[in-house]
Design a protein around this motif. Structure first.
Motif: not given
Length: 333
Positions: A34-41, A235-248
């Motif tokens: 039920v809970a995903l392990d994604v930092p910042g989620l 407006f976050q700056r992220v590095r190119a490559g595989r980036v996790p996108v997550a929410g509710v």
């Protein structure tokens, strides 16, 4: 009447002395996924200290247990009055329910998920004996806030509408309605979630006007399907490559079937949903983005369990809840 004041400490002292009984019907065990392990989620269960608060009380009402009475009257066969101790002696149920405020903008934070302990409202209304012709319950708080709720939502055997006394294993926090409040799955708070509850009047919508219905808001307000991006932040700056996108995503009392994400107005791609706890709670989701350098816009939309997709049409919070797809702009380096 109930003795109450503002800025006092009687309720705080009483709350510290309350031991909540074990529920006769406990909430089911949380599904493993039920809970995903994604930092910042956003956490699946919202801690009491960070649960949103929206009400009209400039100071939290001080409602001690001594002298507290919940009165049930109006279009009923028998008027019922219950002390706090009598409420605790009734069969209690525990249910996880996500609440949402009608003032939540698209992508906003006025939603939270908690385990609530309380008495089913339908049991209390059955004890009073609802008369034919009634279609509403007017609830009143200790500070005279009035809220109107459809009677059907409170008597529906498949909807866990509660007169709640506990939140996440503790007595209600003072700012969340101690000693007693209402919790109704699937309805915005302004038509269902009365805090510091002291009075339930069975009535008809034609015979009264609740506080918000005189201020430009709809009399009835089911929660609309919504979704939000928590990660990455706007407006976050992220590095190119595989980036996790997550929410509710949430669609209380219908459930969430699907969440999709797209980049820069392109094709929608289905996200991975966390396991479902129940139709009355939100669901976490995640999607992996192959991010390329540049400025990009991420958008999210949800589909409820009836197959109805979240609308793209932008609407303000008044008169019955905002709509539209949440988006965030990010820079990939």
């Amino acid at each position: 009447g109930v003795r109450q004041g503002f800025g006092g400490s009687a309720a705080a002292g009483d709350r510290a002395s309350v031991t909540l009984p074990r529920p006769s019907s406990a909430a089911p065990a949380l599904p493993r996924g039920v809970a995903l392990d994604v930092p910042g989620l956003t956490p699946y269960l919202t801690p009491n200290r960070s649960f949103y608060r929206v009400d009209t009380a400039l100071r939290v009402p001080d409602v001690p247990i001594d002298g507290y009475t919940l009165r049930i009257h109006g279009m009923v066969d028998r008027e019922v009055e219950l002390s706090f101790e009598e409420l605790l002696s009734l069969p209690l149920v525990e249910r996880r329910i996500t609440l949402t405020c009608v003032s939540n903008p698209v992508g906003g934070r006025y939603a939270g998920n908690a385990a609530w302990l309380g008495i089913p409202v339908r049991d209390l209304l059955e004890e009073a004996g609802v008369r034919d012709g009634a279609d509403a319950v007017k609830s009143t708080s200790a500070d005279d806030m009035t809220i109107g709720t459809p009677l059907q939502a409170l008597t529906d055997p498949d909807r866990d509408a509660l007169v709640a006394v506990g939140m996440n294993g503790s007595p209600l926090p003072l700012e969340h309605g101690f000693p007693v409040r209402m919790v109704v799955p699937g309805l915005y708070g302004y038509v269902s979630a009365t805090k510091w509850l002291v009075d339930l009047e069975v009535t008809r919508f034609a015979d009264f006007k609740a506080y918000w219905s005189t201020r430009g808001y709809s009399v009835k307000a089911p929660i609309k399907t919504s979704s939000r991006i928590d990660v990455p932040r706007p407006f976050q700056r992220v590095r190119a490559g595989r980036v996790p996108v997550a929410g509710v995503a949430w669609a209380q009392h219908r459930g969430v079937r699907r969440v999709e994400v797209r980049v820069d107005g392109g094709a929608w791609d289905e996200a991975r949903l966390a396991d479902e706890d129940g139709i009355d709670t939100w669901r976490q989701w995640t999607w992996t983005w192959d991010a390329r350098p540049g400025n990009h816009t991420l958008e999210v939309r949800a589909t409820d369990a009836t197959g109805e997709p979240q609308t793209a049409d932008r609407a303000p919070v008044a008169p019955n809840g905002s709509t539209g797809w949440h988006s965030v702009n990010v820079t990939v380096t």
